[in-house]
Design a protein around this motif. Structure first.
Motif, PDB file in Angstrom:
ATOM      1  N   SER A  34       0.835  -1.212   0.000  1.00 35.51           N
ATOM      2  CA  SER A  34       0.000   0.000   0.000  1.00 35.51           C
ATOM      3  C   SER A  34       0.867   1.259   0.000  1.00 35.51           C
ATOM      4  O   SER A  34       0.362   2.351  -0.259  1.00 35.51           O
ATOM      5  CB  SER A  34      -0.956   0.007   1.200  1.00 35.51           C
ATOM      6  OG  SER A  34      -0.279   0.331   2.398  1.00 35.51           O
ATOM      7  N   PRO A  38       3.193   3.175  -7.404  1.00 35.12           N
ATOM      8  CA  PRO A  38       2.028   3.223  -8.301  1.00 35.12           C
ATOM      9  C   PRO A  38       0.723   3.599  -7.591  1.00 35.12           C
ATOM     10  O   PRO A  38      -0.123   4.269  -8.178  1.00 35.12           O
ATOM     11  CB  PRO A  38       1.960   1.809  -8.866  1.00 35.12           C
ATOM     12  CG  PRO A  38       3.373   1.320  -8.811  1.00 35.12           C
ATOM     13  CD  PRO A  38       3.943   1.925  -7.551  1.00 35.12           C
ATOM     14  N   LEU A  39       0.578   3.228  -6.347  1.00 30.02           N
ATOM     15  CA  LEU A  39      -0.638   3.592  -5.626  1.00 30.02           C
ATOM     16  C   LEU A  39      -0.672   5.086  -5.302  1.00 30.02           C
ATOM     17  O   LEU A  39      -1.745   5.680  -5.231  1.00 30.02           O
ATOM     18  CB  LEU A  39      -0.798   2.744  -4.370  1.00 30.02           C
ATOM     19  CG  LEU A  39      -1.091   1.269  -4.648  1.00 30.02           C
ATOM     20  CD1 LEU A  39      -1.184   0.484  -3.357  1.00 30.02           C
ATOM     21  CD2 LEU A  39      -2.356   1.091  -5.455  1.00 30.02           C
ATOM     22  N   TYR A  40       0.499   5.699  -5.134  1.00 32.90           N
ATOM     23  CA  TYR A  40       0.539   7.149  -4.931  1.00 32.90           C
ATOM     24  C   TYR A  40       0.070   7.877  -6.188  1.00 32.90           C
ATOM     25  O   TYR A  40      -0.593   8.903  -6.104  1.00 32.90           O
ATOM     26  CB  TYR A  40       1.941   7.625  -4.537  1.00 32.90           C
ATOM     27  CG  TYR A  40       2.392   7.143  -3.177  1.00 32.90           C
ATOM     28  CD1 TYR A  40       1.557   7.241  -2.070  1.00 32.90           C
ATOM     29  CD2 TYR A  40       3.654   6.605  -2.993  1.00 32.90           C
ATOM     30  CE1 TYR A  40       1.969   6.811  -0.825  1.00 32.90           C
ATOM     31  CE2 TYR A  40       4.073   6.169  -1.745  1.00 32.90           C
ATOM     32  CZ  TYR A  40       3.228   6.275  -0.664  1.00 32.90           C
ATOM     33  OH  TYR A  40       3.632   5.848   0.563  1.00 32.90           O
ATOM     34  N   LEU A  41       0.427   7.348  -7.338  1.00 30.85           N
ATOM     35  CA  LEU A  41      -0.022   7.945  -8.601  1.00 30.85           C
ATOM     36  C   LEU A  41      -1.543   7.856  -8.719  1.00 30.85           C
ATOM     37  O   LEU A  41      -2.203   8.840  -9.067  1.00 30.85           O
ATOM     38  CB  LEU A  41       0.648   7.257  -9.786  1.00 30.85           C
ATOM     39  CG  LEU A  41       0.248   7.756 -11.164  1.00 30.85           C
ATOM     40  CD1 LEU A  41       0.544   9.240 -11.329  1.00 30.85           C
ATOM     41  CD2 LEU A  41       0.949   6.943 -12.239  1.00 30.85           C
ATOM     42  N   LEU A  42      -2.096   6.702  -8.394  1.00 33.76           N
ATOM     43  CA  LEU A  42      -3.554   6.532  -8.416  1.00 33.76           C
ATOM     44  C   LEU A  42      -4.217   7.495  -7.425  1.00 33.76           C
ATOM     45  O   LEU A  42      -5.211   8.151  -7.760  1.00 33.76           O
ATOM     46  CB  LEU A  42      -3.928   5.086  -8.087  1.00 33.76           C
ATOM     47  CG  LEU A  42      -5.404   4.764  -8.016  1.00 33.76           C
ATOM     48  CD1 LEU A  42      -6.090   5.021  -9.360  1.00 33.76           C
ATOM     49  CD2 LEU A  42      -5.607   3.327  -7.581  1.00 33.76           C
ATOM     50  N   LEU A  43      -3.657   7.611  -6.248  1.00 30.99           N
ATOM     51  CA  LEU A  43      -4.189   8.541  -5.248  1.00 30.99           C
ATOM     52  C   LEU A  43      -4.137   9.975  -5.763  1.00 30.99           C
ATOM     53  O   LEU A  43      -5.095  10.741  -5.596  1.00 30.99           O
ATOM     54  CB  LEU A  43      -3.415   8.412  -3.937  1.00 30.99           C
ATOM     55  CG  LEU A  43      -3.826   9.367  -2.814  1.00 30.99           C
ATOM     56  CD1 LEU A  43      -5.278   9.149  -2.411  1.00 30.99           C
ATOM     57  CD2 LEU A  43      -2.896   9.196  -1.622  1.00 30.99           C
ATOM     58  N   LEU A  45      -4.263  11.002  -8.836  1.00 38.67           N
ATOM     59  CA  LEU A  45      -5.307  11.181  -9.848  1.00 38.67           C
ATOM     60  C   LEU A  45      -6.677  11.365  -9.192  1.00 38.67           C
ATOM     61  O   LEU A  45      -7.463  12.212  -9.617  1.00 38.67           O
ATOM     62  CB  LEU A  45      -5.324   9.994 -10.812  1.00 38.67           C
ATOM     63  CG  LEU A  45      -4.101   9.866 -11.720  1.00 38.67           C
ATOM     64  CD1 LEU A  45      -4.135   8.534 -12.475  1.00 38.67           C
ATOM     65  CD2 LEU A  45      -4.002  11.041 -12.672  1.00 38.67           C
ATOM     66  N   LEU A  46      -6.937  10.593  -8.159  1.00 34.14           N
ATOM     67  CA  LEU A  46      -8.218  10.717  -7.448  1.00 34.14           C
ATOM     68  C   LEU A  46      -8.320  12.064  -6.729  1.00 34.14           C
ATOM     69  O   LEU A  46      -9.367  12.718  -6.770  1.00 34.14           O
ATOM     70  CB  LEU A  46      -8.392   9.571  -6.452  1.00 34.14           C
ATOM     71  CG  LEU A  46      -8.569   8.182  -7.051  1.00 34.14           C
ATOM     72  CD1 LEU A  46      -8.520   7.117  -5.955  1.00 34.14           C
ATOM     73  CD2 LEU A  46      -9.869   8.102  -7.824  1.00 34.14           C
ATOM     74  N   TRP A  48      -6.774  14.841  -7.483  1.00 30.94           N
ATOM     75  CA  TRP A  48      -6.831  15.931  -8.459  1.00 30.94           C
ATOM     76  C   TRP A  48      -8.267  16.226  -8.881  1.00 30.94           C
ATOM     77  O   TRP A  48      -8.643  17.374  -9.108  1.00 30.94           O
ATOM     78  CB  TRP A  48      -5.966  15.595  -9.673  1.00 30.94           C
ATOM     79  CG  TRP A  48      -5.700  16.799 -10.515  1.00 30.94           C
ATOM     80  CD1 TRP A  48      -6.375  17.174 -11.640  1.00 30.94           C
ATOM     81  CD2 TRP A  48      -4.722  17.795 -10.284  1.00 30.94           C
ATOM     82  NE1 TRP A  48      -5.863  18.343 -12.124  1.00 30.94           N
ATOM     83  CE2 TRP A  48      -4.838  18.753 -11.318  1.00 30.94           C
ATOM     84  CE3 TRP A  48      -3.744  17.980  -9.313  1.00 30.94           C
ATOM     85  CZ2 TRP A  48      -4.015  19.877 -11.391  1.00 30.94           C
ATOM     86  CZ3 TRP A  48      -2.928  19.089  -9.397  1.00 30.94           C
ATOM     87  CH2 TRP A  48      -3.071  20.027 -10.417  1.00 30.94           C
ATOM     88  N   GLN A  49      -9.071  15.171  -8.935  1.00 30.05           N
ATOM     89  CA  GLN A  49     -10.474  15.321  -9.344  1.00 30.05           C
ATOM     90  C   GLN A  49     -11.341  15.914  -8.239  1.00 30.05           C
ATOM     91  O   GLN A  49     -12.493  16.262  -8.486  1.00 30.05           O
ATOM     92  CB  GLN A  49     -11.038  13.970  -9.773  1.00 30.05           C
ATOM     93  CG  GLN A  49     -10.372  13.419 -10.999  1.00 30.05           C
ATOM     94  CD  GLN A  49     -10.891  12.041 -11.373  1.00 30.05           C
ATOM     95  OE1 GLN A  49     -11.743  11.482 -10.692  1.00 30.05           O
ATOM     96  NE2 GLN A  49     -10.386  11.502 -12.452  1.00 30.05           N
TER      97      GLN A  49
END
Length: 167
Positions: A34, A38-43, A45-46, A48-49
């Motif tokens: 966790s 890669p999970l930091y990148l997904l976070l 993106l979330l 940012w929205q």
């Protein structure tokens, strides 16, 4: 052997030389993952929205990582502290050296930045960061002092980035 090394060895032995170490390692692998990049990148993106608050957290995190990563690499490759040996190891580490823990630094950096933007989540964020740190010890790839150094590095770089953004 100095007192820190003695303490580190005792903590590792306590955490790794018991009959439940494989069970703990299974859980620790999940917790450790966790804290992977890669999970930091997904976070990001979330977040940012989510608008201005999330975007500010992403921008501050990027700045904090821009401070943390070169310092982490400099410390790791200058100190060249060997990882624990002669004890159970449950994963293959991504590099040779142990000090500081990069997973711990990144987790505490993120917890600090996100807690500043989302104070209602601060307790959960720092609990997660602490679990990421503990998972690295329970997987046999870090000493306790590696975790403390990683946490200090992450919190320091996040605090600098947060302070810079306010100045």
């Amino acid at each position: 052997m100095n007192k820190i090394q003695q303490w580190d060895l005792r903590v590792c032995q306590l955490c790794l030389l018991h009959p439940y170490n494989r069970t703990l390692a299974r859980v620790s692998r999940i917790v450790s993952h966790s804290g992977d990049g890669p999970l930091y990148l997904l976070l990001a993106l979330l977040l940012w929205q989510q608008g201005a608050r999330g975007q500010g957290a992403v921008e501050t995190s990027l700045f904090a990582f821009a401070l943390e990563l070169p310092l982490y690499l400099l410390l790791k490759n200058s100190l060249k502290r060997a990882r624990p040996s002669g004890l159970p190891v449950f994963i293959t580490p991504s590099d040779r050296y142990s000090l500081p823990s990069g997973h711990t630094a990144a987790a505490f950096l993120m917890a600090t930045v996100l807690a500043a933007s989302y104070p209602e989540w601060a307790g959960s964020l720092f609990a997660w960061a602490g679990m990421v740190a503990a998972s690295r010890l329970l997987l046999g790839v870090h000493y306790g002092s590696d975790l403390l150094a990683g946490a200090l590095l992450g919190v320091s770089c996040a605090s600098l980035a947060l302070g810079w953004g306010q100045g």
